[in-house]
Design a protein around this motif. Structure first.
Motif, mmCIF file in Angstrom:
data_model
loop_
_atom_site.group_PDB
_atom_site.id
_atom_site.type_symbol
_atom_site.label_atom_id
_atom_site.label_comp_id
_atom_site.label_asym_id
_atom_site.label_seq_id
_atom_site.Cartn_x
_atom_site.Cartn_y
_atom_site.Cartn_z
ATOM 1 N N TYR A 37 0.848 -1.197 0.000
ATOM 2 C CA TYR A 37 0.000 0.000 0.000
ATOM 3 C C TYR A 37 0.875 1.235 0.000
ATOM 4 O O TYR A 37 1.688 1.426 0.908
ATOM 5 C CB TYR A 37 -0.919 0.001 1.226
ATOM 6 N N LEU A 38 0.706 2.042 -1.008
ATOM 7 C CA LEU A 38 1.435 3.306 -1.084
ATOM 8 C C LEU A 38 0.410 4.434 -0.999
ATOM 9 O O LEU A 38 -0.265 4.744 -1.981
ATOM 10 C CB LEU A 38 2.206 3.431 -2.401
ATOM 11 N N PRO A 39 0.244 5.039 0.191
ATOM 12 C CA PRO A 39 -0.773 6.089 0.328
ATOM 13 C C PRO A 39 -0.516 7.269 -0.603
ATOM 14 O O PRO A 39 -1.455 7.892 -1.086
ATOM 15 C CB PRO A 39 -0.642 6.522 1.799
ATOM 16 N N ASP A 40 0.761 7.555 -0.872
ATOM 17 C CA ASP A 40 1.095 8.579 -1.870
ATOM 18 C C ASP A 40 2.181 7.992 -2.766
ATOM 19 O O ASP A 40 3.371 8.059 -2.447
ATOM 20 C CB ASP A 40 1.575 9.865 -1.183
ATOM 21 N N GLY A 41 1.742 7.396 -3.848
ATOM 22 C CA GLY A 41 2.680 6.689 -4.718
ATOM 23 C C GLY A 41 2.741 7.291 -6.109
ATOM 24 O O GLY A 41 1.913 8.133 -6.489
ATOM 25 N N LEU A 42 3.747 6.866 -6.843
ATOM 26 C CA LEU A 42 3.871 7.294 -8.243
ATOM 27 C C LEU A 42 4.082 6.055 -9.108
ATOM 28 O O LEU A 42 4.953 5.217 -8.829
ATOM 29 C CB LEU A 42 5.053 8.256 -8.410
ATOM 30 N N LEU A 43 3.245 5.955 -10.139
ATOM 31 C CA LEU A 43 3.347 4.853 -11.107
ATOM 32 C C LEU A 43 3.840 5.473 -12.410
ATOM 33 O O LEU A 43 3.130 6.281 -13.018
ATOM 34 C CB LEU A 43 1.963 4.214 -11.290
ATOM 35 N N VAL A 44 5.044 5.106 -12.802
ATOM 36 C CA VAL A 44 5.627 5.680 -14.016
ATOM 37 C C VAL A 44 5.457 4.679 -15.156
ATOM 38 O O VAL A 44 5.801 3.496 -15.017
ATOM 39 C CB VAL A 44 7.123 6.009 -13.803
ATOM 40 N N LEU A 45 4.925 5.170 -16.259
ATOM 41 C CA LEU A 45 4.584 4.282 -17.377
ATOM 42 C C LEU A 45 5.389 4.628 -18.612
ATOM 43 O O LEU A 45 5.641 5.805 -18.900
ATOM 44 C CB LEU A 45 3.090 4.429 -17.722
#
Ligand code: GUN
Ligand code: ZN
Length: 448
Positions: A37-45
């Motif tokens: 769980y990442l409450p404030d995450g970044l998914l880089v695509l």
């Protein structure tokens, strides 16, 4: 070249928000070790795949200038995976009053006959795929009808949307109206041609699909086994031990077999890429055989309740001694919803009726990474691991007035808080809770 220009040219983009996925199976390891769980995450695509995934704080310096879509107070998850569903039954969902065998005869066989018409089959395929995407389902294992053109129509519709789909023509050569039957030989030839045309075309895969042991002769099951030997990386997809009358009938149709599963086993249909829907009335030794063969069971709770079929023993399937792969499935049209949230809701109640608990994380595992594992697709789907395909969904825990009231407290920071929010999504959520569905990093449904 400055960094921004460089990143744009690499076709990079990012999503910022709260992310939930699984790194292990919560049925076998403590939940806190399986949940990420990442409450404030970044998914880089990049080019439709996950390039990097982690806390926003850690990645912002590197990717701060990448074009980023931000979702606040939303839960971003891998797309749901429905491991057993019939697209031709979309229009016959919610048919009153019957249990399996009568329901098939009265409602389903006449409905599937219409899929001889390819134009109609394409229309229904489009409606069906719209339903999947609006419910957050990005991959499914799908039965078509007996007609090869019903498979062509489905795969053409899936291909046009860049979806990862597995499907096959049902094989059935007895105990059904002639208009929806093939023969052992024609099923073999037609299936072979469909495999050669569609299997591994882009994101599409083929499943050899004998409907069930009642509608296939031993000869046809043998032909299905022959196809699996010729094409070892296609799937095998069928129904198993759903209804008590069905199980009894199979025993009379295959008197030389030890039981229902053995009718498939003797034809070489029980393997690692085999998916069996239902498995409600399995014996202990059948569970053991499925475990040993690394086959999967599709748990279809809304369907099993709707047809009065019975209560699936998930704790036995997921036992440590004889673990069987399990995924969640709607089984529309016997299933009553396209939503895997609603399906998880009914799975929880099935567990309750058996004095068991299905935790929200276990249920969401089954709907994502568990489904990917059941379909041997965990290398490309089911979580946000780097390199996987970027099929994901954005869930809104405040989608309805009641959900907004229920979830009016601050967005979860801890796993306990998250478990409560996830449970409320399962109990109260459906397609209304799906704000967006992304396929290969592109918005395919909903709003950014
Ligand atoms: N067993 C054989 N065919 C079917 C079907 O279409 N639906 C369900 N639920 N069970 C089946
Ligand atoms: Zn089914």
């Amino acid at each position: 070249m400055d960094r921004l220009q460089n990143q744009t040219e690499q076709n990079l983009k990012a999503i910022r928000g709260s992310f939930l996925d699984f790194v292990d199976d919560p049925f076998y390891v403590p939940e806190k070790e399986s949940v990420r769980y990442l409450p404030d995450g970044l998914l880089v695509l990049e080019n439709g795949k996950v390039k990097e995934f982690g806390p926003y704080d850690e990645l912002q310096a590197k990717y701060g200038e990448v074009s980023t879509t931000v979702y606040t107070e939303r839960l971003i998850m891998p797309g749901f995976i429905d491991i057993h569903i019939h697209y031709p039954q979309t229009g016959m969902i919610a048919a009153y009053g019957e249990q399996l065998l009568e329901w098939l005869e009265q409602y389903i066989f006449p409905t599937e006959e219409k899929f001889q018409d390819k134009v109609y089959a394409r229309e229904v395929s489009d409606i069906f795929l719209d339903q999947l995407l609006s419910n957050g389902t990005t991959t499914a294992l799908v039965l078509a009808a007996v007609f090869p053109q019903s498979v062509d129509a489905f795969f053409e519709a899936a291909e046009a949307r860049n979806l990862c789909m597995i499907a096959g023509k049902v094989m059935m050569d007895r105990n059904a109206p002639e208009s929806v039957c093939d023969t052992a030989e024609s099923a073999y030839q037609e299936t072979k041609a469909l495999i050669q045309k569609w299997h591994k075309k882009g994101r599409l895969h083929y499943a050899v699909t004998p409907r069930f042991a009642i509608t296939s002769t031993g000869e046809q099951l043998q032909k299905a086994g022959e196809l699996l030997r010729e094409f070892p990386d296609v799937y095998m997809h069928t129904h198993l031990s759903e209804n008590v009358k069905e199980v009894e009938w199979v025993k009379t149709l295959f008197p030389d077999c030890e039981g229902y599963l053995d009718a498939y086993d003797q034809a070489g249909l029980v393997g690692e890429r085999s998916v069996f829907a239902h498995g409600i009335h399995l014996t202990d030794s059948e569970f053991q055989r499925l475990s040993e063969a690394k086959s999967a069971i599709a748990f279809c709770p809304t369907s099993n309740l709707f047809l009065g079929s019975g209560l699936f023993k998930i704790e036995q399937a997921k036992s440590a001694d004889y673990p069987v792969k399990v995924g969640l499935a709607t089984d529309v049209g016997a299933g009553t919803s396209f939503s895997l949230l609603q399906t998880a809701n009914e799975a929880y109640k099935v567990a309750q009726l058996r004095q068991q608990k299905l935790s929200p994380f276990k249920a969401l595992f089954l709907a994502t990474l568990g489904g990917a594992k059941a379909l041997c697709l965990e290398d490309t789907l089911g979580s946000f691991d780097v390199g996987k395909d970027a099929d994901f969904i954005v869930l809104n825990p405040q989608a309805t007035k009641l959900m907004a009231f229920r979830n009016s407290t601050e967005f979860p920071r801890t796993l306990d808080e998250l478990a409560d929010r996830a449970f409320s999504l399962i109990m109260l959520g459906d397609d209304r809770a799906v704000q967006a569905t992304y396929i290969l990093g592109e918005l395919a449904y909903g709003t950014p």
